[in-house]
Design a protein around this motif. Structure first.
Motif, PDB file in Angstrom:
ATOM      1  N   MET A 344     -56.031  17.829 -19.184  1.00 20.41           N
ATOM      2  CA  MET A 344     -56.375  18.911 -19.659  1.00 20.41           C
ATOM      3  C   MET A 344     -56.126  18.943 -21.264  1.00 20.41           C
ATOM      4  SD  MET A 344     -55.091  21.678 -16.936  1.00 20.41           S
ATOM      5  CE  MET A 344     -54.767  22.979 -18.212  1.00 20.41           C
ATOM      6  N   MET A 345     -54.892  18.038 -21.744  1.00 21.84           N
ATOM      7  CA  MET A 345     -54.420  18.181 -22.881  1.00 21.84           C
ATOM      8  C   MET A 345     -55.525  17.081 -23.539  1.00 21.84           C
ATOM      9  SD  MET A 345     -52.191  20.502 -23.656  1.00 21.84           S
ATOM     10  CE  MET A 345     -51.370  19.790 -25.030  1.00 21.84           C
ATOM     11  N   GLU A 346     -55.726  16.042 -22.931  1.00 16.58           N
ATOM     12  CA  GLU A 346     -56.650  15.163 -23.558  1.00 16.58           C
ATOM     13  C   GLU A 346     -58.123  15.669 -23.867  1.00 16.58           C
ATOM     14  OE1 GLU A 346     -58.273  10.296 -22.591  1.00 16.58           O
ATOM     15  OE2 GLU A 346     -56.676  11.566 -21.401  1.00 16.58           O
ATOM     16  N   LYS A 347     -58.638  16.399 -22.872  1.00 16.56           N
ATOM     17  CA  LYS A 347     -59.776  16.888 -22.911  1.00 16.56           C
ATOM     18  C   LYS A 347     -59.874  17.832 -24.009  1.00 16.56           C
ATOM     19  CE  LYS A 347     -63.508  19.340 -20.329  1.00 16.56           C
ATOM     20  NZ  LYS A 347     -63.739  19.970 -18.916  1.00 16.56           N
ATOM     21  N   ALA A 348     -58.842  18.749 -24.108  1.00 19.81           N
ATOM     22  CA  ALA A 348     -58.861  19.430 -25.353  1.00 19.81           C
ATOM     23  C   ALA A 348     -58.583  18.926 -26.900  1.00 19.81           C
ATOM     24  CB  ALA A 348     -57.623  20.589 -24.994  1.00 19.81           C
ATOM     25  N   GLY A 349     -58.147  17.809 -26.902  1.00 19.13           N
ATOM     26  CA  GLY A 349     -58.016  16.881 -27.925  1.00 19.13           C
ATOM     27  C   GLY A 349     -56.721  17.289 -28.706  1.00 19.13           C
ATOM     28  N   LEU A 350     -55.648  17.671 -27.814  1.00 21.45           N
ATOM     29  CA  LEU A 350     -54.453  18.080 -28.376  1.00 21.45           C
ATOM     30  C   LEU A 350     -53.282  16.746 -27.635  1.00 21.45           C
ATOM     31  CD1 LEU A 350     -54.396  21.823 -26.967  1.00 21.45           C
ATOM     32  CD2 LEU A 350     -54.732  20.767 -29.509  1.00 21.45           C
ATOM     33  N   PRO A 351     -52.165  16.582 -28.621  1.00 21.38           N
ATOM     34  CA  PRO A 351     -51.010  15.667 -28.292  1.00 21.38           C
ATOM     35  C   PRO A 351     -50.417  16.330 -27.059  1.00 21.38           C
ATOM     36  CG  PRO A 351     -51.157  16.161 -30.354  1.00 21.38           C
ATOM     37  CD  PRO A 351     -51.970  17.254 -29.932  1.00 21.38           C
ATOM     38  N   ARG A 352     -49.626  15.407 -26.339  1.00 23.28           N
ATOM     39  CA  ARG A 352     -49.039  15.977 -25.206  1.00 23.28           C
ATOM     40  C   ARG A 352     -48.036  16.632 -25.416  1.00 23.28           C
ATOM     41  NH1 ARG A 352     -46.961  11.007 -21.567  1.00 23.28           N
ATOM     42  NH2 ARG A 352     -45.994  12.586 -20.629  1.00 23.28           N
ATOM     43  N   ASP A 353     -47.155  16.718 -26.543  1.00 26.16           N
ATOM     44  CA  ASP A 353     -46.131  17.417 -27.078  1.00 26.16           C
ATOM     45  C   ASP A 353     -46.489  18.360 -27.732  1.00 26.16           C
ATOM     46  OD1 ASP A 353     -46.891  15.778 -29.108  1.00 26.16           O
ATOM     47  OD2 ASP A 353     -45.095  15.087 -29.837  1.00 26.16           O
ATOM     48  N   PHE A 354     -47.625  18.879 -27.802  1.00 24.43           N
ATOM     49  CA  PHE A 354     -48.246  19.842 -28.976  1.00 24.43           C
ATOM     50  C   PHE A 354     -47.402  21.293 -28.714  1.00 24.43           C
ATOM     51  CE2 PHE A 354     -51.023  23.262 -30.077  1.00 24.43           C
ATOM     52  CZ  PHE A 354     -51.266  22.984 -31.347  1.00 24.43           C
ATOM     53  N   TRP A 355     -47.055  21.739 -27.491  1.00 24.04           N
ATOM     54  CA  TRP A 355     -46.630  23.027 -27.213  1.00 24.04           C
ATOM     55  C   TRP A 355     -45.096  23.226 -27.507  1.00 24.04           C
ATOM     56  CZ3 TRP A 355     -50.496  26.338 -27.720  1.00 24.04           C
ATOM     57  CH2 TRP A 355     -51.678  25.846 -27.471  1.00 24.04           C
ATOM     58  N   LEU A 356     -44.347  22.297 -27.592  1.00 20.12           N
ATOM     59  CA  LEU A 356     -43.036  22.191 -27.472  1.00 20.12           C
ATOM     60  C   LEU A 356     -42.353  22.504 -28.979  1.00 20.12           C
ATOM     61  CD1 LEU A 356     -40.329  21.632 -26.015  1.00 20.12           C
ATOM     62  CD2 LEU A 356     -40.417  19.247 -26.610  1.00 20.12           C
ATOM     63  N   VAL A 357     -41.651  23.255 -28.990  1.00 17.41           N
ATOM     64  CA  VAL A 357     -41.048  23.762 -30.255  1.00 17.41           C
ATOM     65  C   VAL A 357     -39.565  23.811 -30.289  1.00 17.41           C
ATOM     66  CG1 VAL A 357     -40.761  25.735 -31.990  1.00 17.41           C
ATOM     67  CG2 VAL A 357     -43.192  25.510 -30.674  1.00 17.41           C
ATOM     68  N   THR A 358     -38.836  23.027 -31.179  1.00 19.78           N
ATOM     69  CA  THR A 358     -37.413  23.083 -31.326  1.00 19.78           C
ATOM     70  C   THR A 358     -36.930  23.842 -32.567  1.00 19.78           C
ATOM     71  OG1 THR A 358     -37.650  21.106 -32.270  1.00 19.78           O
ATOM     72  CG2 THR A 358     -37.792  20.793 -30.198  1.00 19.78           C
ATOM     73  N   VAL A 359     -35.546  23.708 -32.596  1.00 13.71           N
ATOM     74  CA  VAL A 359     -35.127  24.264 -33.658  1.00 13.71           C
ATOM     75  C   VAL A 359     -35.512  23.885 -35.309  1.00 13.71           C
ATOM     76  CG1 VAL A 359     -32.753  24.958 -34.738  1.00 13.71           C
ATOM     77  CG2 VAL A 359     -33.077  25.017 -32.441  1.00 13.71           C
ATOM     78  N   GLU A 360     -35.451  22.440 -35.133  1.00 16.42           N
ATOM     79  CA  GLU A 360     -36.101  21.792 -36.453  1.00 16.42           C
ATOM     80  C   GLU A 360     -37.546  22.241 -36.965  1.00 16.42           C
ATOM     81  OE1 GLU A 360     -34.780  20.376 -33.749  1.00 16.42           O
ATOM     82  OE2 GLU A 360     -32.623  19.689 -34.249  1.00 16.42           O
ATOM     83  N   ASP A 361     -38.245  22.603 -35.923  1.00 15.76           N
ATOM     84  CA  ASP A 361     -39.686  22.842 -36.371  1.00 15.76           C
ATOM     85  C   ASP A 361     -39.738  24.277 -36.896  1.00 15.76           C
ATOM     86  OD1 ASP A 361     -40.471  20.637 -35.206  1.00 15.76           O
ATOM     87  OD2 ASP A 361     -40.600  21.451 -33.130  1.00 15.76           O
ATOM     88  N   ILE A 362     -38.882  25.169 -36.978  1.00 16.14           N
ATOM     89  CA  ILE A 362     -39.117  26.575 -37.282  1.00 16.14           C
ATOM     90  C   ILE A 362     -38.132  26.778 -38.540  1.00 16.14           C
ATOM     91  CG2 ILE A 362     -39.996  27.444 -35.122  1.00 16.14           C
ATOM     92  CD1 ILE A 362     -37.156  28.560 -34.647  1.00 16.14           C
ATOM     93  N   GLU A 363     -38.407  27.746 -39.114  1.00 16.69           N
ATOM     94  CA  GLU A 363     -37.522  28.405 -40.264  1.00 16.69           C
ATOM     95  C   GLU A 363     -36.414  29.062 -39.870  1.00 16.69           C
ATOM     96  OE1 GLU A 363     -38.335  30.768 -44.560  1.00 16.69           O
ATOM     97  OE2 GLU A 363     -39.916  30.727 -42.813  1.00 16.69           O
TER      98      GLU A 363
END
Length: 388
Positions: A344-363
């Motif tokens: 599903m992710m490959e068909k959508a053109g999204l990386p496998r780790d696209f939906w994972l959010v960590t503390v380092e990613d946000i303000e």
């Protein structure tokens, strides 16, 4: 002047004094602040990319707490023109005075839930996903998927709304950057194919011209030789030696000055457009156990609507999760779900780790509070509607 006066009116999103006060440290974020920041992101930050929709808190509350299918059908009819071209819908959920984020991706047909207090709103989000699906995909009969994602956790009882804003902004920016990257790569691929086709056509033209030139030159040489021999033999009795030598010299000059075959220089390939990097490069969380069905009290299960298929959950494991089943069937089922997710992710053109959010990613929450307060005051000065 009233105690709760309007501080800012930005694109029909009002921020009052009480809302502005909720942005101060240890303040409980109000729904009006979320609506204001949603409007700012959609009208200013991401105005050139209409593929993302930030759903307002009032509409989200009406849908998530709908008591019958008639309510969701009515809202779906009202929003049909706005939802058709949206691929990512960000939904703020409020349950028992706690904010969490529900994200629906139309490309993967999946709901992703982010909760900064472990599993506080998970059951409520699972029930609400069925109602939102009836609004967002009224013609979909094949069911959907639900995943509870690993989320940065708050260490207090008042930052849940800030985490919703920070995670939503990060996911929207990722989605838009990935969409632009895929579009640039596709354009570069199309340009490369066109150049290759043009080069192949030029090579074929040059080859055919070269072959025709060589054949014409050989025919001219043979005909000239035969003609000169026969002509020399026929008129030898009338030509003097000096005339014969001059005739032969003229024919030789004609052969030496024949036009060479034309060739074309191939066009060099165009440079590919640089892609845009995503916000992070992380690992996809592992799936948990499957979830099946919703409570029968909700009026979705009418004869003209099929119940959703078993849902997928993810987000890793915690100390409160039940021990995973080590049987062969459980491992096989998990492998099938992971494989389906990757497809599903490959068909959508999204990386496998696209939906994972960590503390380092946000303000950081306190930095984001200060930034939004400054944003409100800056917009207020621009509109000249309130002197604070």
């Amino acid at each position: 002047m009233t105690a709760d006066a309007v501080v800012l009116d930005f694109e029909n999103a009002e921020v009052r004094t009480s809302d502005y006060e909720s942005l101060k440290p240890e303040g409980w974020l109000t729904g009006e602040i979320i609506n204001f920041y949603w409007t700012y992101l959609e009208r200013r930050e991401f105005r050139t990319e209409p593929c993302v929709l930030f759903l307002g808190t009032y509409t989200a509350y009406r849908i998530s707490n709908a008591e019958s299918a008639a309510v969701t059908d009515n809202i779906s009819a009202q929003l049909s023109g706005e939802l058709n071209h949206r691929q990512l819908i960000l939904i703020p959920l409020n349950h028992r005075s706690h904010w969490s984020l529900l994200v629906y991706c139309r490309l993967t047909r999946t709901f992703y839930h982010y909760d900064s207090i472990s599993k506080h709103n998970r059951n409520f989000a699972e029930r609400a996903a069925g109602r939102f699906l009836r609004v967002l995909e009224p013609k979909l009969k094949d069911g959907f998927y639900f995943k509870s994602m690993q989320t940065p956790q708050q260490n207090n009882d008042y930052d849940c709304g800030i985490y919703v804003l920070a995670i939503a902004e990060e996911l929207a920016r990722r989605f838009i950057n990935n969409k632009r990257k895929n579009r640039d790569q596709k354009s570069a691929h199309v340009r490369k194919e066109r150049v290759e086709e043009r080069q192949a056509a030029y090579r074929m033209d040059a080859k055919s011209v070269d072959v025709r030139g060589r054949g014409a030159a050989s025919r001219d040489a043979g005909i000239t030789k035969d003609t000169s021999v026969s002509r020399d033999a026929g008129i030898a009795h009338t030509m003097t030696p000096s005339m014969s030598a001059a005739h032969v010299q003229q024919l030789q000059q004609r052969r030496n000055h024949s036009t060479p075959p034309t060739t074309r220089v191939p066009v060099t390939s165009l440079p590919a457009s640089p892609g845009r990097a995503l916000a992070s490069d992380l690992l996809m969380p592992r799936f948990g156990k499957p979830f099946s069905g919703f409570p029968t009290s909700f009026a979705m299960y009418t004869p003209d609507y099929y119940p959703p298929e078993p849902l997928l959950k993810g987000g890793g494991s915690s100390s409160t999760d039940p021990a995973p089943d080590k049987s062969r069937n459980a491992r096989s089922s998990r492998e099938d779900r992971v494989k389906m997710e990757e497809q599903m992710m490959e068909k959508a053109g999204l990386p496998r780790d696209f939906w994972l959010v960590t503390v380092e990613d946000i303000e950081y929450p306190h930095c984001m509070r200060r930034r939004i307060r400054t944003l409100v005051l800056d917009l207020q000065r621009q509109t000249h509607k309130y002197n604070y």
